[in-house]
Design a protein around this motif. Structure first.
Motif, PDB file in Angstrom:
ATOM      1  N   ARG A 128       0.937  -1.255   0.113  1.00  0.00           N
ATOM      2  CA  ARG A 128      -0.143  -0.027   0.042  1.00  0.00           C
ATOM      3  C   ARG A 128       0.870   1.211   0.081  1.00  0.00           C
ATOM      4  N   ASP A 134      -5.381  -0.435  -6.900  1.00  0.00           N
ATOM      5  CA  ASP A 134      -5.850  -1.215  -5.993  1.00  0.00           C
ATOM      6  C   ASP A 134      -5.676  -2.733  -6.662  1.00  0.00           C
ATOM      7  N   CYS A 137      -2.240  -3.742  -6.413  1.00  0.00           N
ATOM      8  CA  CYS A 137      -1.963  -4.223  -5.094  1.00  0.00           C
ATOM      9  C   CYS A 137      -2.455  -5.558  -4.805  1.00  0.00           C
ATOM     10  N   TYR A 192      -7.151  -2.064   0.021  1.00  0.00           N
ATOM     11  CA  TYR A 192      -7.609  -2.452  -1.071  1.00  0.00           C
ATOM     12  C   TYR A 192      -8.302  -3.724  -1.022  1.00  0.00           C
TER      13      TYR A 192
END
Length: 343
Positions: A128, A134, A137, A192
């Motif tokens: 992060r 996202d 991630c 996320y």
């Protein structure tokens, strides 16, 4: 004058302003005899600023622009594999520092029963911290987790687990929970995944399972220390207590938890800040409070007294966060205050 007993231990969170592991081991051991149960290597050099040294682990095409990255639509759409994620280097650093630790222990500088502490970030903090998208991630977090656990396994093969303490630093976990509560709107801290708390605990369980049973394990519930400011100023210890209780309940069956650490802002000398500690369910876990602030022995004592008025079972004290961003000239004050308020 306080009528409460002094805590007996001191926790050094991780980083320091000193130049080398040898200097940090020696300085702290001499200043705090019989107060340290574990000592980190001071996270000197590039490691002094927490995860900042980790951004080369990731392809520059997914790193946030604030870190010099060049993310694009093409990079967001790519499928990533383990080969895209470089080694973390945490094992190399720990193994090198343990060699110095072992020499100082053999010479009597470090007491025989003191453990070697390795403070590690969670994959959530690192991923992060560097990756904005996202979807990316979600892709690279399991890959980084695998790299981090590879480092953990190797260092546990080189450092006897009976001499080792693994500390998990949790700023991103705390921040994600504060974001979910609406206490910050900085998307930098948004998880996320969802549900947030369950996702955090699931990820921490995997990390805990990788820690050798003979190694101690602790948690630093971090509110950040960038420019000596928290990402959210905690109104009290409620979130820390809730997170600590959840960690103890869920992690203890996986691996015993030696300690949890909670920060205490400098201006909080009131019992209201500590009131949620009444709900803390520690079991066998020790509590360290980050009441120590440089050049403020009187305030440190007031913070400790306010905490003990609510909760007596305080094992020890610490600074709020690591000391890597602390001016070197303040280290002496910190160590003197630590010694003064413990016994």
């Amino acid at each position: 004058m306080s009528t409460h007993p002094k805590p007996s231990e001191i926790l050094l969170i991780g980083s320091s302003p000193l130049a080398s592991a040898s200097e940090f081991f020696t300085t702290t051991s001499r200043a705090l005899p019989d107060r340290l149960r574990q000592i980190p290597d001071g996270e000197t050099g590039p490691r002094s600023n927490f995860i900042a040294w980790q951004h080369p682990v990731f392809p520059i095409t997914i790193v946030q622009p604030r870190w010099g990255g060049q993310p694009s639509a093409e990079s967001a759409a790519k499928k990533y594999t383990l080969e895209d994620i470089n080694l973390t280097g945490y094992d190399d650093e720990a193994i090198a520092s343990y060699s110095t630790f072992r020499e100082l222990k053999a010479s009597g500088t470090i007491a025989p029963d003191v453990r070697f502490q390795v403070s590690l970030p969670t994959p959530l903090s690192v991923v992060r911290g560097f990756v904005e998208d996202d979807g990316v991630c979600e892709q690279v977090a399991p890959l980084y987790e695998k790299r981090l656990l590879q480092a953990l396994q190797r260092l546990q093969e080189q450092v006897p687990p009976s001499e080792l303490t693994i500390q998990w630093d949790l700023p991103a976990e705390v921040a994600a929970l504060e974001y979910e509560r609406g206490n910050t709107d900085d998307r930098y801290w948004k998880a996320y995944f969802s549900p947030v708390k369950a996702g955090i605990l699931d990820r921490l369980s995997r990390l805990a399972a990788a820690v050798d049973p003979k190694a101690e394990m602790g948690y630093h519930l971090c509110y950040g220390d960038f420019a000596h400011q928290h990402f959210v100023q905690p109104p009290d210890t409620e979130l820390s207590v809730e997170l600590a209780n959840a960690i103890i309940k869920n992690m203890s069956p996986v691996h015993p938890i030696a300690y949890v650490q909670m920060p205490v802002p400098k201006d909080r000398v009131d019992e209201a800040y500590f009131s949620p500690l009444k709900n803390l369910k520690l079991q066998e876990t020790k509590l360290f409070l980050g009441v120590v602030h440089p050049n403020d022995e009187a305030g440190t004592k007031r913070r400790l007294e306010a905490a003990q008025a609510v909760y007596l079972n305080i094992a020890g004290v610490s600074t709020e966060c690591g000391m890597g961003r602390t001016p070197p000239e303040e280290l002496g004050s910190i160590l003197e205050i630590c010694a003064s308020v413990t016994g």
